[in-house]
Write an enzyme that holds these catalytic residues in place. Structure first.
Site, PDB file in Angstrom:
ATOM      1  N   LYS A 229       0.795  -1.232   0.000  1.00 15.88           N
ATOM      2  CA  LYS A 229       0.000   0.000   0.000  1.00 15.88           C
ATOM      3  C   LYS A 229       0.821   1.273   0.000  1.00 15.88           C
ATOM      4  O   LYS A 229       1.805   1.383   0.722  1.00 15.88           O
ATOM      5  CB  LYS A 229      -0.844   0.021   1.268  1.00 15.88           C
ATOM      6  CG  LYS A 229      -1.969  -0.968   1.283  1.00 15.88           C
ATOM      7  CD  LYS A 229      -2.725  -0.758   2.561  1.00 15.88           C
ATOM      8  CE  LYS A 229      -3.865  -1.731   2.711  1.00 15.88           C
ATOM      9  NZ  LYS A 229      -4.303  -1.729   4.112  1.00 15.88           N
TER      10      LYS A 229
ATOM     11  N   GLY B 115      10.978  -7.206   7.496  1.00 15.54           N
ATOM     12  CA  GLY B 115       9.786  -7.835   6.914  1.00 15.54           C
ATOM     13  C   GLY B 115      10.033  -8.539   5.607  1.00 15.54           C
ATOM     14  O   GLY B 115      10.964  -9.329   5.470  1.00 15.54           O
TER      15      GLY B 115
HETATM   16  P1  AMP Z   1       4.258  -4.625   2.677  1.00 15.45           P
HETATM   17  O1  AMP Z   1       3.914  -5.352   3.943  1.00 15.45           O
HETATM   18  O2  AMP Z   1       3.574  -3.326   2.522  1.00 15.45           O
HETATM   19  O3  AMP Z   1       5.758  -4.544   2.452  1.00 15.45           O
HETATM   20  O4  AMP Z   1       3.659  -5.499   1.507  1.00 15.45           O
HETATM   21  C1  AMP Z   1       4.082  -6.776   1.218  1.00 15.45           C
HETATM   22  C2  AMP Z   1       3.036  -7.474   0.440  1.00 15.45           C
HETATM   23  O5  AMP Z   1       2.745  -6.775  -0.753  1.00 15.45           O
HETATM   24  C3  AMP Z   1       3.457  -8.856   0.032  1.00 15.45           C
HETATM   25  O6  AMP Z   1       2.628  -9.790   0.671  1.00 15.45           O
HETATM   26  C4  AMP Z   1       3.230  -8.876  -1.475  1.00 15.45           C
HETATM   27  O7  AMP Z   1       2.614 -10.045  -1.942  1.00 15.45           O
HETATM   28  C5  AMP Z   1       2.314  -7.709  -1.698  1.00 15.45           C
HETATM   29  N1  AMP Z   1       2.403  -7.207  -3.070  1.00 15.45           N
HETATM   30  C6  AMP Z   1       3.506  -6.783  -3.709  1.00 15.45           C
HETATM   31  N2  AMP Z   1       3.220  -6.457  -4.974  1.00 15.45           N
HETATM   32  C7  AMP Z   1       1.913  -6.677  -5.155  1.00 15.45           C
HETATM   33  C8  AMP Z   1       1.022  -6.538  -6.263  1.00 15.45           C
HETATM   34  N3  AMP Z   1       1.446  -6.074  -7.441  1.00 15.45           N
HETATM   35  N4  AMP Z   1      -0.286  -6.859  -6.077  1.00 15.45           N
HETATM   36  C9  AMP Z   1      -0.710  -7.312  -4.883  1.00 15.45           C
HETATM   37  N5  AMP Z   1       0.072  -7.463  -3.805  1.00 15.45           N
HETATM   38  C10 AMP Z   1       1.375  -7.148  -3.935  1.00 15.45           C
END
Ligand code: AMP
Length: 404
Positions: free
Chosen positions: A198, A361
């Site tokens: 996000k 993470g």
């Molecule tokens: P964060 O915790 O914000 O670093 O987000 C990590 C998550 O973002 C991981 O579980 C990824 O699978 C997800 N993610 C990364 N790229 C995408 C994408 N293009 N569409 C959906 N989810 C995504």
């Protein structure tokens, strides 16, 4: 500069140490990954060499203020005992008369681990009386739980009011040094790579980084909000509709600050994805786009070949790299290539002299997956904490520590 463990006298004292022993356990109550315990060893061993009586405190999991036996720290005590080749005494609780007696009786060179702090709701509420009681067990406080310094809890914030002297442990010192150097004393060109789910989670990080970096690569689901804000088709990719204006503002800010924003110029797309089971959907159509547009009915799940070609020289010529968040749904092998390739490029840049800092993470899992976790300069042990550090705000668990 904050006081660190070597700035205060610990020899022969009762030293309370906040550690991050939030380790994964299996059904048999065994520690399946002891990385966090190992990360606390320099501080624990130093205190033992100094003949301190060491009282360790930590949380494990999210017991929500109740005793949950599956979240006991006993397995961590066992593993720590094996690592330091010494008995670690396990307390039945983290407060109360019995614990008070155990800590009073603890001798130089002995180690006591208090039971899960989060078995009491007062820990996360930063309750004053609870903080005071914890502080009463020791004479000195060492903060070495980098993973929780962004929290205002009794064991990370409140208790420092009630203790004579406090300082950062070796792990916290190392984290602050690497993150601080990268962020505030970066050798140029300075590149940040941001990805993940996000935009809303990373607005403050982007805003702060735009005042510091030369280039910013944006991947992951976050990229689609930026692309849509520029009028590019995003199909059914994850887009935060309420953040489109903000994305436009950030793009303008980047232009004003002359920061090169590198958004994906092609994608791996799919029409179906099974997020829950972490696999491509049954019979899913998977392909690569020829440009930045994601066609209707498809979602972007990774960066494509052209994007990788475009960002490779930027990564390889950077002298400082900060990376947080995957470039795609890297948990699913078909969509992990972009993230794994970035990890390899970051490792290659590091070999040629760049300083690379990987936020906690998912980016940590990604560098491991690519097999290059030993080839980057620093892998942070704190996901949330490192992200808040990148926002440029002082972490509450650090703010409460005295200055040198
Ligand atoms: P964060 O915790 O914000 O670093 O987000 C990590 C998550 O973002 C991981 O579980 C990824 O699978 C997800 N993610 C990364 N790229 C995408 C994408 N293009 N569409 C959906 N989810 C995504």
């Amino acid at each position: 500069m904050k006081k660190t463990i070597k700035d205060i006298s610990v020899a022969g004292k009762k030293v309370l140490v906040r550690v991050d022993f939030n380790v994964p356990l299996n059904d048999k109550q065994e520690v399946t990954n002891d990385k966090r315990i190992v990360a606390a060893l320099p501080t624990i061993n130093y205190l033992l060499e100094q003949k301190a009586a060491v009282i360790l405190m930590s949380h494990l999991g999210r017991p929500k203020g109740k005793v949950v036996s599956a979240m006991s720290l006993k397995p961590a005590a066992k593993r720590l005992g094996e690592l330091i080749k010494k008995d670690v005494v396990m307390a039945p609780d983290c407060i109360g008369p019995e614990v008070a007696k155990m800590s009073k009786d603890l001798k130089s060179g002995e180690v006591l681990l208090l039971e899960n702090l989060r078995f009491h709701p007062q820990e996360e509420k930063n309750d004053d009386a609870f903080a005071k009681e914890l502080a009463s067990f020791g004479e000195v406080f060492i903060q070495d739980a980098f993973g929780t310094v962004h929290r205002v809890h009794a064991s990370t914030a409140g208790m420092t009011k009630y203790i004579k002297d406090a300082a950062a442990g070796f792990l916290v010192e190392k984290e602050l040094q690497f993150l601080g150097e990268a962020l505030n004393n970066a050798k140029k060109p300075f590149l940040a790579i941001l990805g993940g789910a996000k935009v809303s989670d990373k607005i403050k990080v982007i805003d702060n980084l735009l005042g510091k970096v030369d280039s910013l690569v944006i991947g992951g689901a976050m990229a689609y909000t930026f692309l849509k804000a520029q009028g590019i088709g995003t199909g059914k990719s994850l887009v935060e509709e309420d953040k489109l204006d903000l994305a436009r503002e950030l793009l303008k800010k980047a232009e004003a600050k002359k920061v090169k924003m590198l958004l994906p110029i092609d994608h791996i797309i799919t029409d179906k994805i099974d997020f829950e089971n972490k696999k491509a959907g049954d019979g899913a159509k998977i392909s690569e786009t020829p440009d930045a547009e994601v066609p209707a009915g498809f979602m972007g799940v990774d960066i494509g070949q052209m994007t990788l070609k475009r960002i490779a020289p930027v990564i390889l010529s950077a002298k400082t790299i900060v990376w947080n968040g995957p470039a795609g749904v890297f948990e699913i092998p078909e969509f992990s290539k972009g993230t794994v390739e970035i990890a390899k490029l970051v490792a290659q840049a590091t070999e040629s002299g760049a300083v690379s800092v990987i936020g906690g993470g998912d980016s940590v899992s990604a560098v491991k997956k690519a097999g290059v976790d030993k080839k980057v300069t620093h892998v942070s042990t704190g996901g949330g904490a490192s992200l808040e550090f990148l926002e440029g705000i002082e972490l509450p668990g650090i703010a409460v520590l005295p200055e040198k």
